[in-house]
Write a protein that holds these residues in place. Structure first.
Motif, PDB file in Angstrom:
ATOM      1  N   PHE A 157       0.842  -1.195   0.000  1.00  0.00           N
ATOM      2  CA  PHE A 157       0.000   0.000   0.000  1.00  0.00           C
ATOM      3  C   PHE A 157       0.885   1.256   0.000  1.00  0.00           C
ATOM      4  O   PHE A 157       2.022   1.210   0.475  1.00  0.00           O
ATOM      5  N   ALA A 160       1.746   3.572   1.799  1.00  0.00           N
ATOM      6  CA  ALA A 160       1.756   4.012   3.187  1.00  0.00           C
ATOM      7  C   ALA A 160       3.167   4.388   3.607  1.00  0.00           C
ATOM      8  O   ALA A 160       4.083   3.577   3.477  1.00  0.00           O
ATOM      9  N   VAL A 181       3.346   4.283   9.428  1.00  0.00           N
ATOM     10  CA  VAL A 181       2.875   2.929   9.731  1.00  0.00           C
ATOM     11  C   VAL A 181       3.494   2.440  11.032  1.00  0.00           C
ATOM     12  O   VAL A 181       2.813   1.862  11.887  1.00  0.00           O
ATOM     13  N   ASP A 215      -6.753   4.460   6.321  1.00  0.00           N
ATOM     14  CA  ASP A 215      -6.601   5.692   5.544  1.00  0.00           C
ATOM     15  C   ASP A 215      -5.624   5.517   4.393  1.00  0.00           C
ATOM     16  O   ASP A 215      -5.616   6.311   3.449  1.00  0.00           O
ATOM     17  N   TRP A 216      -4.784   4.489   4.467  1.00  0.00           N
ATOM     18  CA  TRP A 216      -3.841   4.194   3.384  1.00  0.00           C
ATOM     19  C   TRP A 216      -4.337   3.040   2.509  1.00  0.00           C
ATOM     20  O   TRP A 216      -3.583   2.500   1.704  1.00  0.00           O
TER      21      TRP A 216
END
Length: 382
Positions: free
Chosen positions: A271, A273, A278, A341-342
């Motif tokens: 992802f 991210a 993270v 959100d990612w």
């Protein structure tokens, strides 16, 4: 306290630390260097002082821009753009992505060919033919003193490390003044990465007396400095944050990390991210899982409680029965995104957990977590 067993320790990078250390750049360049490959981020702000010094020295500078987290493909694009240009020295000025790009680009240049995923299985030996000088502009990854470069693989979504002495910078100039103009979100993400690295290198199953001596005091100073910078703008805290990041880089290079970084490597490969964000989101769930695991030994429990005490000294719990609730409340106040959100969904959890159990950093976690425990960690961070 048990007597220390055998261990090894390495930091072959020549480190110059402190405000104003940037001015030593032209002194440490190879005397015969005329053509400099400058690897930098998208913004010219952070690299401005470096470009000014190199220009004043009358050097030919070829810029390579790193616009995001690097992968085999982006490194190969940069390599091909250089064609037959002569490179006397590589200077990297930027965050972890910039420094890792420069490390990987040196491998490609000396290989004389594109990188492939096969290069992840190679122990890359010393590469002094093209000196590498790095100047970090974020306090987070510690990449300036590690012998690896994290890249997105060419044939999968995985993030994997090129490893070996050839990935080690020859000289690191760590000047806190270069870090002051980083955007607030970058400061948060990178700073929390440094915090997590100190915590995980302190508790790592591969930790040594040397790595613990570095990471133990740095846990508190790094976290405190990050809070001071974000909440009060304390200029003096930049040196503490930069030093804490440097300590974490040396410690993790010699003693390993843990499940936070294991999961983050898997999530970051699948992802879009940011790594530090993270790691920040996973820290509390991993600490809870380690502490609650039936595989947690008394000695590991004591180490984890020491880390929790550092966190509680900075953030009083907001929920009485959860000592990590103050940290999580503060991260929410800083608008730290959640994994969802990612783009991570509940349907992704099982596959991410399965891949995380065998990630390199997860294998050094102080507690052997089960796939179910990894899944619970990721679910808490959604």
């Amino acid at each position: 306290m048990p007597h220390p067993g055998p261990f090894s320790f390495s930091c072959p990078t020549d480190v110059r630390f402190g405000a104003g250390a940037l001015q030593s750049l032209t002194e440490v360049l190879p005397p015969s260097a005329r053509s400099i490959l400058l690897v930098k981020g998208s913004s010219n702000t952070a690299s401005g002082p470096v470009r000014k010094l190199l220009s004043a020295a009358g050097l030919e500078v070829q810029p390579v821009v790193c616009a995001g987290e690097p992968g085999v493909r982006t490194v190969n694009d940069a390599y091909r753009s250089l064609a037959s240009r002569s490179v006397d020295c590589i200077v990297a000025c930027g965050g972890g992505s910039v420094i890792d790009t420069a490390k990987a680009l040196r491998v490609a240049l000396l290989k004389g060919a594109d990188l492939t995923d096969d290069d992840f299985a190679v122990n890359h030996g010393p590469m002094g033919q093209i000196p590498l000088i790095v100047l970090p502009t974020t306090a987070g990854t510690g990449s300036e003193v590690t012998a690896n470069a994290v890249l997105g693989a060419a044939t999968s979504n995985a993030k994997v490390s090129l490893r070996g002495r050839g990935l080690q910078a020859d000289i690191a100039i760590v000047d806190p003044d270069l870090m002051r103009n980083a955007p607030r979100r970058v400061v948060l993400f990178a700073g929390m990465d440094a915090v997590v690295q100190n915590i995980e290198s302190f508790t790592s199953a591969k930790a040594t007396p040397f790595t613990r001596a570095l990471s133990q005091p740095a846990m508190a100073t790094t976290l405190g400095a990050l809070v001071e910078i974000l909440e009060t703008g304390d200029e003096g805290a930049w040196a503490d944050l930069a030093c804490g990041s440097l300590a974490s880089g040396i410690a993790l290079a010699n003693g390993g990390l843990g499940a936070v970084h294991g999961i983050a490597s898997v999530v970051g490969g699948a992802f879009p991210a940011p790594h530090g964000g993270v790691c920040a989101r996973l820290l509390a769930p991993v600490i809870r899982a380690n502490l609650a695991s039936s595989a947690c030994s008394p000695a590991v429990r004591d180490d984890i409680q020491e880390c929790i005490a550092v966190i509680c000294d900075q953030f009083a719990p907001t929920q009485g029965d959860d000592p990590l609730s103050g940290l999580e409340s503060w991260l929410s106040d800083q608008d730290l995104p959640r994994l969802a959100d990612w783009g991570v969904t509940l349907g992704d959890v099982e596959a991410l957990a399965g891949a995380s159990t065998t990630a390199s950093s997860s294998l050094k976690n102080p507690v052997k977590l089960t796939p179910r425990e990894f899944a619970d960690i990721i679910s808490q961070a959604l």
